[in-house]
Design an enzyme around this catalytic site. Sequence first.
Site, PDB file in Angstrom:
ATOM      1  N   ILE A   1       0.921  -0.721   0.251  1.00  0.00           N
ATOM      2  CA  ILE A   1      -0.016  -0.179   0.048  1.00  0.00           C
ATOM      3  C   ILE A   1       0.886   1.238  -0.142  1.00  0.00           C
ATOM      4  CG2 ILE A   1      -2.311  -1.160   1.468  1.00  0.00           C
ATOM      5  CD1 ILE A   1      -0.803  -0.139   3.766  1.00  0.00           C
ATOM      6  N   ASP A   2       0.346   1.963  -0.913  1.00  0.00           N
ATOM      7  CA  ASP A   2       1.271   3.618  -1.223  1.00  0.00           C
ATOM      8  C   ASP A   2       2.077   4.203   0.666  1.00  0.00           C
ATOM      9  OD1 ASP A   2       0.488   3.002  -3.651  1.00  0.00           O
ATOM     10  OD2 ASP A   2      -1.026   4.354  -3.272  1.00  0.00           O
ATOM     11  N   LYS A   3       2.926   4.360   0.296  1.00  0.00           N
ATOM     12  CA  LYS A   3       2.925   5.214   1.489  1.00  0.00           C
ATOM     13  C   LYS A   3       2.356   6.360   2.112  1.00  0.00           C
ATOM     14  CE  LYS A   3       6.256   9.267   2.700  1.00  0.00           C
ATOM     15  NZ  LYS A   3       7.616  10.165   2.646  1.00  0.00           N
TER      16      LYS A   3
END
Length: 320
Positions: free
Chosen positions: A138-140
């Site tokens: 999952i993105d930062k």
Amino acid sequence: MTTTTSHVTTKIPPEMAGYRLDKALAELLPEYSRARLQQWIRDGHVQVNAEVLRGRDRVRGGEDVVLLAQTEDQVDWTGQSLPLSVLYEDEDVIIVNKPAGLVVHPGAGNPDQTLVNALLHYAPELAQLPRAGIIHRIDKDTSGVLAVARSLLGHTHLVAQLQAHTIVREYQAVVCGVLVSGGTVNLPIARHPTQRVRMAVVRSGKPAVTHYRVIQRYRAHTHIRARLETGRTHQIRVHLSHERYPLLGDPLYGGRLRYPPDSSEVFQKVLHDFQRQALHAERLGFQHPRTGDYMEWVVPLPEDMQQLLTALADDMRLKN
């Protein structure tokens, strides 16, 4: 890289008489992929009754099998003592709650201080797995639940479930604009042809399917729940932006911030100060690699998204 050799023994059961050797071993040793077992057979690391056979050779049942399973540490990243929110763990999986702002694995611009560094400190055996057991990202700046394989068995089975699209991954998000209803976006995604940090809907891209439904409408925004059928990079962000409902706060796909008409300065400040995409990985579910039982984890919205929803509700109530 360092190499670890495990001495594995097993016996071919009578009911597998007539099986190819590689097929029999794939069923008897599910922690290893069939491709890996075939390579070990070709390399002479498998002996059947003290003989080296080919993968296509048939077994009779009752043979003693000795496997020298050689695995290399797959990563040279180092463990670091960092905060880590573990929701569940056993010998095959670790389930974590990732906060917004934490990068999943080291890369350009983020050589350390990542989730992987924390995981390698918590469970050093992850170094022997591809990408330290990370099977999906999952993105930062997205928060929420994430699964990590802890064993070869866990990695093999979870990757297979990802490829079969049977892992449940649901998100909550706030988008700009008022959606009339839920729907499905079925459009391929690939790297943007000119802006390499972005993804885009591209005809030649990989298939991508996102289902979404409305939880609550506000004056100029909509709180939604989205479910991934596939898991392309930035998928929800790209699909909703393509539909002209970008995620609030999204620095790549959100466009210029717009305020509802006659909104208060306090509310405008809340929107302005929300400096990440309003996206949270809420639910994750899959069949456990060892038991086959369905397991699921649900992580409540983090405080910043709860405050955002409160502000959206207050704005709507004050203007009605």
